[in-house]
Design a protein around this motif. Structure first.
Motif, PDB file in Angstrom:
ATOM      1  N   PHE A   1      69.428  25.385  31.430  1.00 31.17           N
ATOM      2  CA  PHE A   1      69.517  23.953  31.748  1.00 31.17           C
ATOM      3  C   PHE A   1      68.575  23.555  32.877  1.00 31.17           C
ATOM      4  CE2 PHE A   1      73.688  24.878  29.819  1.00 31.17           C
ATOM      5  CZ  PHE A   1      73.674  23.927  28.806  1.00 31.17           C
ATOM      6  N   ASP A   2      67.570  24.394  33.159  1.00 31.36           N
ATOM      7  CA  ASP A   2      66.487  24.101  34.118  1.00 31.36           C
ATOM      8  C   ASP A   2      66.966  23.901  35.543  1.00 31.36           C
ATOM      9  OD1 ASP A   2      64.492  24.275  32.183  1.00 31.36           O
ATOM     10  OD2 ASP A   2      64.771  22.176  31.577  1.00 31.36           O
ATOM     11  N   VAL A   3      68.155  24.392  35.864  1.00 33.87           N
ATOM     12  CA  VAL A   3      68.588  24.392  37.265  1.00 33.87           C
ATOM     13  C   VAL A   3      67.761  25.417  38.031  1.00 33.87           C
ATOM     14  CG1 VAL A   3      70.529  24.774  38.827  1.00 33.87           C
ATOM     15  CG2 VAL A   3      70.910  23.674  36.616  1.00 33.87           C
ATOM     16  N   ILE A   4      67.500  26.555  37.393  1.00 29.40           N
ATOM     17  CA  ILE A   4      66.548  27.538  37.912  1.00 29.40           C
ATOM     18  C   ILE A   4      65.252  27.359  37.138  1.00 29.40           C
ATOM     19  CG2 ILE A   4      66.021  30.001  38.138  1.00 29.40           C
ATOM     20  CD1 ILE A   4      68.977  30.561  38.365  1.00 29.40           C
ATOM     21  N   ASP A   5      64.167  27.059  37.847  1.00 25.18           N
ATOM     22  CA  ASP A   5      62.895  26.785  37.163  1.00 25.18           C
ATOM     23  C   ASP A   5      62.304  28.053  36.552  1.00 25.18           C
ATOM     24  OD1 ASP A   5      60.628  27.876  39.185  1.00 25.18           O
ATOM     25  OD2 ASP A   5      62.282  27.010  40.334  1.00 25.18           O
ATOM     26  N   GLY A   6      61.339  27.874  35.680  1.00 27.15           N
ATOM     27  CA  GLY A   6      60.748  28.988  34.941  1.00 27.15           C
ATOM     28  C   GLY A   6      60.092  30.027  35.828  1.00 27.15           C
ATOM     29  N   TYR A   7      59.452  29.585  36.917  1.00 24.65           N
ATOM     30  CA  TYR A   7      58.779  30.519  37.824  1.00 24.65           C
ATOM     31  C   TYR A   7      59.800  31.435  38.509  1.00 24.65           C
ATOM     32  CZ  TYR A   7      56.129  32.153  41.891  1.00 24.65           C
ATOM     33  OH  TYR A   7      55.546  32.936  42.855  1.00 24.65           O
ATOM     34  N   THR A   8      60.882  30.842  39.021  1.00 27.74           N
ATOM     35  CA  THR A   8      61.930  31.639  39.666  1.00 27.74           C
ATOM     36  C   THR A   8      62.597  32.563  38.660  1.00 27.74           C
ATOM     37  OG1 THR A   8      62.336  29.834  41.220  1.00 27.74           O
ATOM     38  CG2 THR A   8      64.027  31.528  41.052  1.00 27.74           C
TER      39      THR A   8
ATOM     40  N   THR B   1      63.636  38.001  36.531  1.00 24.04           N
ATOM     41  CA  THR B   1      63.562  38.923  35.392  1.00 24.04           C
ATOM     42  C   THR B   1      62.662  40.111  35.704  1.00 24.04           C
ATOM     43  OG1 THR B   1      63.809  36.984  33.950  1.00 24.04           O
ATOM     44  CG2 THR B   1      63.182  39.048  32.914  1.00 24.04           C
ATOM     45  N   LEU B   2      61.529  39.857  36.368  1.00 27.43           N
ATOM     46  CA  LEU B   2      60.651  40.959  36.781  1.00 27.43           C
ATOM     47  C   LEU B   2      61.369  41.875  37.772  1.00 27.43           C
ATOM     48  CD1 LEU B   2      57.862  42.308  36.727  1.00 27.43           C
ATOM     49  CD2 LEU B   2      57.156  40.732  38.548  1.00 27.43           C
ATOM     50  N   SER B   3      62.200  41.286  38.616  1.00 31.18           N
ATOM     51  CA  SER B   3      62.997  42.083  39.552  1.00 31.18           C
ATOM     52  C   SER B   3      63.923  43.026  38.797  1.00 31.18           C
ATOM     53  CB  SER B   3      63.825  41.167  40.463  1.00 31.18           C
ATOM     54  OG  SER B   3      62.997  40.309  41.221  1.00 31.18           O
TER      55      SER B   3
ATOM     56  N   GLN C   1      57.789  39.530  48.044  1.00 32.48           N
ATOM     57  CA  GLN C   1      56.350  39.532  47.768  1.00 32.48           C
ATOM     58  C   GLN C   1      55.890  38.154  47.278  1.00 32.48           C
ATOM     59  OE1 GLN C   1      55.171  42.790  45.222  1.00 32.48           O
ATOM     60  NE2 GLN C   1      56.518  44.204  46.246  1.00 32.48           N
ATOM     61  N   GLU C   2      56.688  37.519  46.452  1.00 35.50           N
ATOM     62  CA  GLU C   2      56.338  36.186  45.953  1.00 35.50           C
ATOM     63  C   GLU C   2      56.529  35.121  47.028  1.00 35.50           C
ATOM     64  OE1 GLU C   2      54.929  35.583  43.088  1.00 35.50           O
ATOM     65  OE2 GLU C   2      54.982  37.717  42.611  1.00 35.50           O
ATOM     66  N   PHE C   3      57.571  35.267  47.835  1.00 38.90           N
ATOM     67  CA  PHE C   3      57.845  34.293  48.886  1.00 38.90           C
ATOM     68  C   PHE C   3      56.739  34.268  49.937  1.00 38.90           C
ATOM     69  CE2 PHE C   3      59.729  33.267  53.062  1.00 38.90           C
ATOM     70  CZ  PHE C   3      60.175  31.981  52.807  1.00 38.90           C
ATOM     71  N   LEU C   4      56.165  35.451  50.206  1.00 40.90           N
ATOM     72  CA  LEU C   4      55.103  35.547  51.220  1.00 40.90           C
ATOM     73  C   LEU C   4      53.714  35.243  50.657  1.00 40.90           C
ATOM     74  CD1 LEU C   4      56.208  38.818  53.078  1.00 40.90           C
ATOM     75  CD2 LEU C   4      56.535  36.458  53.836  1.00 40.90           C
ATOM     76  N   ARG C   5      53.649  34.821  49.407  1.00 33.78           N
ATOM     77  CA  ARG C   5      52.354  34.575  48.781  1.00 33.78           C
ATOM     78  C   ARG C   5      51.590  33.451  49.480  1.00 33.78           C
ATOM     79  NH1 ARG C   5      50.227  36.434  44.170  1.00 33.78           N
ATOM     80  NH2 ARG C   5      52.203  37.402  43.579  1.00 33.78           N
ATOM     81  N   PHE C   6      52.314  32.507  50.130  1.00 35.36           N
ATOM     82  CA  PHE C   6      51.638  31.400  50.804  1.00 35.36           C
ATOM     83  C   PHE C   6      50.820  31.892  51.998  1.00 35.36           C
ATOM     84  CE2 PHE C   6      55.479  31.937  53.250  1.00 35.36           C
ATOM     85  CZ  PHE C   6      55.123  31.615  54.550  1.00 35.36           C
ATOM     86  N   LEU C   7      51.112  33.111  52.476  1.00 37.97           N
ATOM     87  CA  LEU C   7      50.345  33.682  53.585  1.00 37.97           C
ATOM     88  C   LEU C   7      49.022  34.278  53.122  1.00 37.97           C
ATOM     89  CD1 LEU C   7      53.221  35.486  55.530  1.00 37.97           C
ATOM     90  CD2 LEU C   7      52.105  33.329  56.128  1.00 37.97           C
ATOM     91  N   GLN C   8      48.811  34.272  51.795  1.00 35.55           N
ATOM     92  CA  GLN C   8      47.598  34.809  51.187  1.00 35.55           C
ATOM     93  C   GLN C   8      47.415  36.276  51.588  1.00 35.55           C
ATOM     94  OE1 GLN C   8      44.435  32.081  52.130  1.00 35.55           O
ATOM     95  NE2 GLN C   8      45.393  30.391  51.025  1.00 35.55           N
ATOM     96  N   ASN C   9      46.267  36.646  52.130  1.00 38.90           N
ATOM     97  CA  ASN C   9      46.007  38.046  52.442  1.00 38.90           C
ATOM     98  C   ASN C   9      46.867  38.575  53.585  1.00 38.90           C
ATOM     99  OD1 ASN C   9      44.045  38.203  50.455  1.00 38.90           O
ATOM    100  ND2 ASN C   9      42.374  37.670  51.844  1.00 38.90           N
TER     101      ASN C   9
ATOM    102  N   TYR D   1      54.392  42.231  54.893  1.00 41.41           N
ATOM    103  CA  TYR D   1      55.271  43.026  54.041  1.00 41.41           C
ATOM    104  C   TYR D   1      55.469  44.453  54.573  1.00 41.41           C
ATOM    105  CZ  TYR D   1      56.937  45.176  49.678  1.00 41.41           C
ATOM    106  OH  TYR D   1      57.644  45.858  48.737  1.00 41.41           O
ATOM    107  N   PRO D   2      54.393  45.189  54.924  1.00 45.24           N
ATOM    108  CA  PRO D   2      54.605  46.529  55.493  1.00 45.24           C
ATOM    109  C   PRO D   2      55.331  46.503  56.835  1.00 45.24           C
ATOM    110  CG  PRO D   2      52.350  46.300  54.708  1.00 45.24           C
ATOM    111  CD  PRO D   2      52.966  44.940  54.686  1.00 45.24           C
TER     112      PRO D   2
END
Length: 329
Positions: free
Chosen positions: A27-34, A39-41, A270-278, A284-285
């Protein structure tokens, strides 16, 4: 009554974990990206279970589980596309093929221990990667091989298939650990000499643990192929095996629920920190180092989360509250 509670409470919780997020995705309460991250988790959690069977339950150090995952992924593609076998059967067959490879690798190497076994399994992973790169007609070579993204056509179905498989594997592994074979494997982990003197075949039960872990890794790879829709030989690389090993170390060696929890947390992190780019490659470490400094045994140590014990604590608290209210009245 106790046996009924031990069955009903985990069963209801398992259905809740599977069904409720699936409805939210539908019902799109959780968007496709999340939904894709969750699922990958689940796939990463399956691989964490595989490594925990080797490292935490059997007490051996393996650095080649990513190789088993790659075998499962490529085998699924070959069974589905070349032999036109239905996907569910292909997944089971791929896991069986992977367990055969686990037996073939484990038979000559499991007499080794510690660093020696780790080096051999590391070499096995690299051999698999090189073979996959050179079998261009079958595997697509270094460019990899595509596969129809059957699971990603529907995010809800993908979640149900992968998380449902994860929950089923947790149930089966927990029952296996409580069985005679599982207790023998735990005895071998704690003290091989004492186990051997008690009549337990150390090599036999190491083999059983290794083959079971290979089977689980094969399922992880078999689900990865139709979910991502693309597999490369790099899937068998050493760095991949280390990534999955980190889940186990952070969650706790020997704790299945800890490994699953760490897999979900780190995958989302890992996905949440993606906005930090490199810079996320630095953050993460650092987070992992801090956890290891202040919680070296992992999030759960060797403990397992129990829905039944949690249910009992809540029931006891409610019972005490009712008694206190009745006394005050």
């Amino acid at each position: 009554m106790s046996n009924l509670k031990n069955t009903v409470v985990p069963g209801v919780c398992a259905v809740f974990i599977i069904v409720v997020p699936a409805l939210l995705i539908q019902f799109d309460v959780i968007d496709g990206y999340t939904a894709q991250i969750i699922t990958l988790s689940g796939i990463n959690a399956i691989m964490a279970l595989s490594i925990n069977i080797i490292c935490g339950i059997t007490g051996q150090l393996s650095l080649g589980q990513a190789g088993f995952m790659a075998i499962g992924a490529y085998a699924t593609i070959l069974f589905s596309t070349n032999l036109h076998i239905p996907l569910p059967i292909s997944i089971i067959l791929a896991a069986a093929v992977t367990s055969v490879f686990g037996f073939l690798i484990g038979f000559p190497t499991l007499k080794l221990e510690g660093d020696y076994l780790a080096i051999v399994t590391l070499g096995f992973g690299e051999i698999i990667r090189v073979v996959l790169v050179n079998l261009k007609n079958i595997t697509g070579g270094p460019n990899g091989k595509q596969f129809p993204t059957l699971l990603t056509l529907n995010a809800t179905f993908a979640y149900l298939a992968i998380i449902g498989t994860l929950v089923l594997l947790i149930i089966l592994i927990q029952n296996f650990i409580r069985s005679t074979y599982g207790r023998a494997i735990l005895a071998v982990r704690e003290d091989p000499i004492a186990a051997n003197s008690s009549g337990i075949s150390v090599f036999k039960y190491k083999m059983i643990g290794f083959v079971v872990a290979s089977f689980v890794a094969g399922i992880g790879g078999a689900l990865y192929a139709p979910f991502i829709g693309f597999v490369k030989p790099e899937q068998a690389s050493f760095s991949r095996s280390i990534d999955y090993l980190i889940f186990v170390v952070l969650g706790g060696m020997g704790s299945m629920t800890g490994s699953v929890l760490a897999a979900f947390v780190l995958t989302y992190l890992q996905e949440f920190l993606r906005f930090l780019q490199n810079y996320r490659l630095l953050i993460y470490p650092v987070i992992l180092i801090m956890v290891m400094l202040f919680r070296p045994q992992g999030l759960m140590g060797m403990k397992e989360f129990s829905f039944v014990k949690t249910f009992d604590k809540i029931a006891q608290r409610l019972s005490r509250n009712k008694k206190s209210e009745a006394t005050n009245a």
